[in-house]
Motif scaffolding. Structure first.
Motif, PDB file in Angstrom:
ATOM      1  N   ALA A  66       0.808  -1.213   0.000  1.00  0.00           N
ATOM      2  CA  ALA A  66       0.000   0.000   0.000  1.00  0.00           C
ATOM      3  C   ALA A  66       0.849   1.274   0.000  1.00  0.00           C
ATOM      4  CB  ALA A  66      -0.923   0.013   1.220  1.00  0.00           C
ATOM      5  N   ALA A  67       2.165   1.120   0.049  1.00  0.00           N
ATOM      6  CA  ALA A  67       3.047   2.280   0.084  1.00  0.00           C
ATOM      7  C   ALA A  67       3.468   2.680  -1.329  1.00  0.00           C
ATOM      8  CB  ALA A  67       4.284   1.981   0.923  1.00  0.00           C
ATOM      9  N   VAL A  68       3.550   3.970  -1.554  1.00  0.00           N
ATOM     10  CA  VAL A  68       3.957   4.500  -2.861  1.00  0.00           C
ATOM     11  C   VAL A  68       5.256   5.275  -2.669  1.00  0.00           C
ATOM     12  CG1 VAL A  68       3.341   6.024  -4.773  1.00  0.00           C
ATOM     13  CG2 VAL A  68       1.568   4.679  -3.631  1.00  0.00           C
ATOM     14  N   LYS A  69       6.274   4.920  -3.444  1.00  0.00           N
ATOM     15  CA  LYS A  69       7.556   5.603  -3.334  1.00  0.00           C
ATOM     16  C   LYS A  69       7.468   6.983  -3.961  1.00  0.00           C
ATOM     17  CE  LYS A  69      12.491   5.042  -4.316  1.00  0.00           C
ATOM     18  NZ  LYS A  69      13.528   4.162  -4.921  1.00  0.00           N
ATOM     19  N   LEU A  70       7.920   7.975  -3.230  1.00  0.00           N
ATOM     20  CA  LEU A  70       7.872   9.349  -3.721  1.00  0.00           C
ATOM     21  C   LEU A  70       9.207   9.748  -4.344  1.00  0.00           C
ATOM     22  CD1 LEU A  70       6.009  11.160  -0.785  1.00  0.00           C
ATOM     23  CD2 LEU A  70       5.060  10.147  -2.860  1.00  0.00           C
ATOM     24  N   ALA A  71       9.136  10.614  -5.321  1.00  0.00           N
ATOM     25  CA  ALA A  71      10.353  11.138  -5.940  1.00  0.00           C
ATOM     26  C   ALA A  71      11.101  12.003  -4.936  1.00  0.00           C
ATOM     27  CB  ALA A  71       9.990  11.958  -7.171  1.00  0.00           C
ATOM     28  N   PRO A  72      12.416  12.099  -5.080  1.00  0.00           N
ATOM     29  CA  PRO A  72      13.201  12.938  -4.166  1.00  0.00           C
ATOM     30  C   PRO A  72      12.671  14.365  -4.138  1.00  0.00           C
ATOM     31  CG  PRO A  72      14.653  11.594  -5.522  1.00  0.00           C
ATOM     32  CD  PRO A  72      13.279  11.415  -6.074  1.00  0.00           C
ATOM     33  N   GLY A  73      12.549  14.912  -2.941  1.00  0.00           N
ATOM     34  CA  GLY A  73      12.097  16.289  -2.793  1.00  0.00           C
ATOM     35  C   GLY A  73      10.596  16.457  -2.687  1.00  0.00           C
ATOM     36  N   VAL A  74       9.836  15.378  -2.890  1.00  0.00           N
ATOM     37  CA  VAL A  74       8.377  15.467  -2.789  1.00  0.00           C
ATOM     38  C   VAL A  74       7.956  15.204  -1.347  1.00  0.00           C
ATOM     39  CG1 VAL A  74       6.166  14.497  -3.530  1.00  0.00           C
ATOM     40  CG2 VAL A  74       8.041  14.748  -5.162  1.00  0.00           C
ATOM     41  N   GLU A  75       7.270  16.150  -0.755  1.00  0.00           N
ATOM     42  CA  GLU A  75       6.801  16.010   0.610  1.00  0.00           C
ATOM     43  C   GLU A  75       5.493  15.216   0.636  1.00  0.00           C
ATOM     44  OE1 GLU A  75       8.235  16.895   3.464  1.00  0.00           O
ATOM     45  OE2 GLU A  75      10.000  17.489   2.295  1.00  0.00           O
ATOM     46  N   PRO A  76       5.349  14.289   1.578  1.00  0.00           N
ATOM     47  CA  PRO A  76       4.119  13.492   1.647  1.00  0.00           C
ATOM     48  C   PRO A  76       2.850  14.337   1.704  1.00  0.00           C
ATOM     49  CG  PRO A  76       5.788  12.546   3.077  1.00  0.00           C
ATOM     50  CD  PRO A  76       6.351  13.854   2.575  1.00  0.00           C
ATOM     51  N   ALA A  77       2.869  15.426   2.449  1.00  0.00           N
ATOM     52  CA  ALA A  77       1.670  16.256   2.588  1.00  0.00           C
ATOM     53  C   ALA A  77       1.230  16.860   1.256  1.00  0.00           C
ATOM     54  CB  ALA A  77       1.914  17.371   3.609  1.00  0.00           C
ATOM     55  N   ALA A  78       2.198  17.037   0.343  1.00  0.00           N
ATOM     56  CA  ALA A  78       1.883  17.672  -0.943  1.00  0.00           C
ATOM     57  C   ALA A  78       1.094  16.748  -1.867  1.00  0.00           C
ATOM     58  CB  ALA A  78       3.173  18.118  -1.635  1.00  0.00           C
ATOM     59  N   VAL A  79       1.239  15.442  -1.676  1.00  0.00           N
ATOM     60  CA  VAL A  79       0.584  14.493  -2.583  1.00  0.00           C
ATOM     61  C   VAL A  79      -0.345  13.525  -1.851  1.00  0.00           C
ATOM     62  CG1 VAL A  79       2.415  14.601  -4.312  1.00  0.00           C
ATOM     63  CG2 VAL A  79       2.575  12.928  -2.444  1.00  0.00           C
ATOM     64  N   ALA A  80      -0.449  13.660  -0.537  1.00  0.00           N
ATOM     65  CA  ALA A  80      -1.245  12.710   0.245  1.00  0.00           C
ATOM     66  C   ALA A  80      -2.674  12.616  -0.256  1.00  0.00           C
ATOM     67  CB  ALA A  80      -1.226  13.102   1.722  1.00  0.00           C
ATOM     68  N   ALA A  81      -3.265  13.754  -0.598  1.00  0.00           N
ATOM     69  CA  ALA A  81      -4.675  13.755  -1.001  1.00  0.00           C
ATOM     70  C   ALA A  81      -4.900  13.065  -2.340  1.00  0.00           C
ATOM     71  CB  ALA A  81      -5.201  15.186  -1.057  1.00  0.00           C
ATOM     72  N   LEU A  82      -3.856  12.914  -3.149  1.00  0.00           N
ATOM     73  CA  LEU A  82      -4.018  12.201  -4.418  1.00  0.00           C
ATOM     74  C   LEU A  82      -4.343  10.735  -4.181  1.00  0.00           C
ATOM     75  CD1 LEU A  82      -1.138  13.636  -6.659  1.00  0.00           C
ATOM     76  CD2 LEU A  82      -3.591  14.072  -6.864  1.00  0.00           C
ATOM     77  N   ALA A  83      -3.848  10.188  -3.065  1.00  0.00           N
ATOM     78  CA  ALA A  83      -4.067   8.773  -2.768  1.00  0.00           C
ATOM     79  C   ALA A  83      -5.422   8.507  -2.139  1.00  0.00           C
ATOM     80  CB  ALA A  83      -2.955   8.253  -1.853  1.00  0.00           C
ATOM     81  N   ASP A  84      -6.185   9.549  -1.894  1.00  0.00           N
ATOM     82  CA  ASP A  84      -7.505   9.374  -1.308  1.00  0.00           C
ATOM     83  C   ASP A  84      -8.546  10.112  -2.151  1.00  0.00           C
ATOM     84  OD1 ASP A  84      -9.723   9.024   0.246  1.00  0.00           O
ATOM     85  OD2 ASP A  84      -9.039  10.250   1.915  1.00  0.00           O
ATOM     86  N   ALA A  85      -8.670  11.396  -1.928  1.00  0.00           N
ATOM     87  CA  ALA A  85      -9.658  12.180  -2.677  1.00  0.00           C
ATOM     88  C   ALA A  85      -9.368  12.156  -4.174  1.00  0.00           C
ATOM     89  CB  ALA A  85      -9.662  13.618  -2.159  1.00  0.00           C
ATOM     90  N   GLY A  86      -8.108  12.349  -4.530  1.00  0.00           N
ATOM     91  CA  GLY A  86      -7.741  12.355  -5.944  1.00  0.00           C
ATOM     92  C   GLY A  86      -8.022  11.015  -6.601  1.00  0.00           C
ATOM     93  N   LEU A  87      -7.681   9.937  -5.912  1.00  0.00           N
ATOM     94  CA  LEU A  87      -7.885   8.593  -6.442  1.00  0.00           C
ATOM     95  C   LEU A  87      -9.378   8.295  -6.604  1.00  0.00           C
ATOM     96  CD1 LEU A  87      -6.821   5.830  -7.259  1.00  0.00           C
ATOM     97  CD2 LEU A  87      -6.674   5.229  -4.835  1.00  0.00           C
ATOM     98  N   THR A  88     -10.172   8.725  -5.634  1.00  0.00           N
ATOM     99  CA  THR A  88     -11.621   8.513  -5.700  1.00  0.00           C
ATOM    100  C   THR A  88     -12.223   9.223  -6.912  1.00  0.00           C
ATOM    101  OG1 THR A  88     -11.750   8.319  -3.285  1.00  0.00           O
ATOM    102  CG2 THR A  88     -13.797   8.825  -4.457  1.00  0.00           C
ATOM    103  N   ALA A  89     -11.819  10.475  -7.107  1.00  0.00           N
ATOM    104  CA  ALA A  89     -12.336  11.243  -8.244  1.00  0.00           C
ATOM    105  C   ALA A  89     -11.873  10.649  -9.569  1.00  0.00           C
ATOM    106  CB  ALA A  89     -11.881  12.700  -8.128  1.00  0.00           C
ATOM    107  N   TYR A  90     -10.620  10.243  -9.639  1.00  0.00           N
ATOM    108  CA  TYR A  90     -10.090   9.668 -10.880  1.00  0.00           C
ATOM    109  C   TYR A  90     -10.787   8.352 -11.213  1.00  0.00           C
ATOM    110  CZ  TYR A  90      -6.957   7.506 -14.242  1.00  0.00           C
ATOM    111  OH  TYR A  90      -6.473   6.884 -15.361  1.00  0.00           O
ATOM    112  N   HIS A  91     -10.972   7.504 -10.217  1.00  0.00           N
ATOM    113  CA  HIS A  91     -11.601   6.200 -10.422  1.00  0.00           C
ATOM    114  C   HIS A  91     -12.995   6.351 -11.029  1.00  0.00           C
ATOM    115  CE1 HIS A  91     -12.513   1.985  -9.669  1.00  0.00           C
ATOM    116  NE2 HIS A  91     -13.567   2.322  -8.945  1.00  0.00           N
ATOM    117  N   ALA A  92     -13.771   7.292 -10.483  1.00  0.00           N
ATOM    118  CA  ALA A  92     -15.131   7.512 -10.995  1.00  0.00           C
ATOM    119  C   ALA A  92     -15.095   8.069 -12.414  1.00  0.00           C
ATOM    120  CB  ALA A  92     -15.883   8.458 -10.067  1.00  0.00           C
ATOM    121  N   ALA A  93     -14.236   9.063 -12.644  1.00  0.00           N
ATOM    122  CA  ALA A  93     -14.145   9.661 -13.979  1.00  0.00           C
ATOM    123  C   ALA A  93     -13.693   8.634 -15.012  1.00  0.00           C
ATOM    124  CB  ALA A  93     -13.190  10.848 -13.949  1.00  0.00           C
TER     125      ALA A  93
END
Length: 238
Positions: free
Chosen positions: A27-54
């Protein structure tokens, strides 16, 4: 979303607002160097939910169709961008917040409709009285779950992504119009990889606002009061 030993933090399992949560390497996703977890955290939840439906709706959204997006908040604003990146459909966005609606033009909305009591008539006008081929309901409470069905045309599909309300539709209405009700629960690992690719290409951007973990009540108040644009991220101390 459908594994045999599924556990969903916040719904059937405690968690989601804790400093730590136990998970698996899968369930873990490796982040690129310099990417902060807080900056992309919502993609794995809200973003993923919206993308899945679309993504599920894409085959129905060929040129000349209309997709109504209900809600331009934490989920809806990503859904609009995903639709714009993957389809040529006409995107009509509904929201009760004028400030939120104004932002949707930059995300790809073709038409915006204020939820003010006359919005059902406006949708009818925009679709020549027929309704939309697809309705993506990112609200699904407070009456939205009923209105989404009314905006869906014959043989159309009403996608329910938000929750809180109750769907009550006479069986004869489903049969006689051949309309579909489609549920959506987050998304798959492959969906997340595809969404990350869209984000890396600059096709989608998640609006977020961070709060320290001990300010969770402030975050909830901002969400309830309509002051939170996009998604709130709780950041543990240390």
């Amino acid at each position: 979303m459908h594994c045999e030993r599924q556990a969903f933090p916040g719904i059937d399992t405690d968690g989601g607002m804790a400093e730590y949560i136990r998970t698996s390497a899968r369930a873990a996703v490796k982040l690129a160097p310099g990417v902060e977890p807080a900056a992309v955290a919502a993609l794995a939840d809200a973003g993923l939910t919206a993308y899945h439906a679309a993504k599920k709706a894409v085959p129905l959204l060929y040129p000349g169709t209309t997709c109504v997006v209900m809600g331009a908040g934490g989920l809806g604003h990503l859904g609009i961008q995903c639709l714009r990146a993957m389809t040529a459909t006409r995107i009509v966005v509904l929201d009760r917040n004028e400030e939120a609606l104004a932002l949707t033009r930059d995300w790809g909305a073709d038409e915006i409709v204020l939820v003010d009591g006359s919005h059902l008539d406006r949708i009818s006008e925009l679709t020549d009285g027929k309704g939309a081929e697809v309705v993506l309901d990112f609200v699904a409470e407070g009456g939205a779950e009923k209105e989404g069905w009314l905006m869906t045309k014959r043989a159309g599909s009403h996608y329910i992504i938000g929750y809180g309300g109750t769907v009550e539709i006479p069986a004869i209405d489903v049969i006689s119009t051949e309309r579909n009700i489609i549920g959506n629960l987050v998304g798959s690992y492959n969906d997340l990889v595809e969404l990350m690719a869209l984000a890396a290409a600059g096709k989608v951007e998640m609006l977020t606002q961070t709060y320290p973990l001990d300010a969770v009540n402030d975050a909830m108040d901002d969400l309830e009061g309509g002051r939170l644009r996009g998604r709130g991220i709780l950041v543990p101390a240390g």
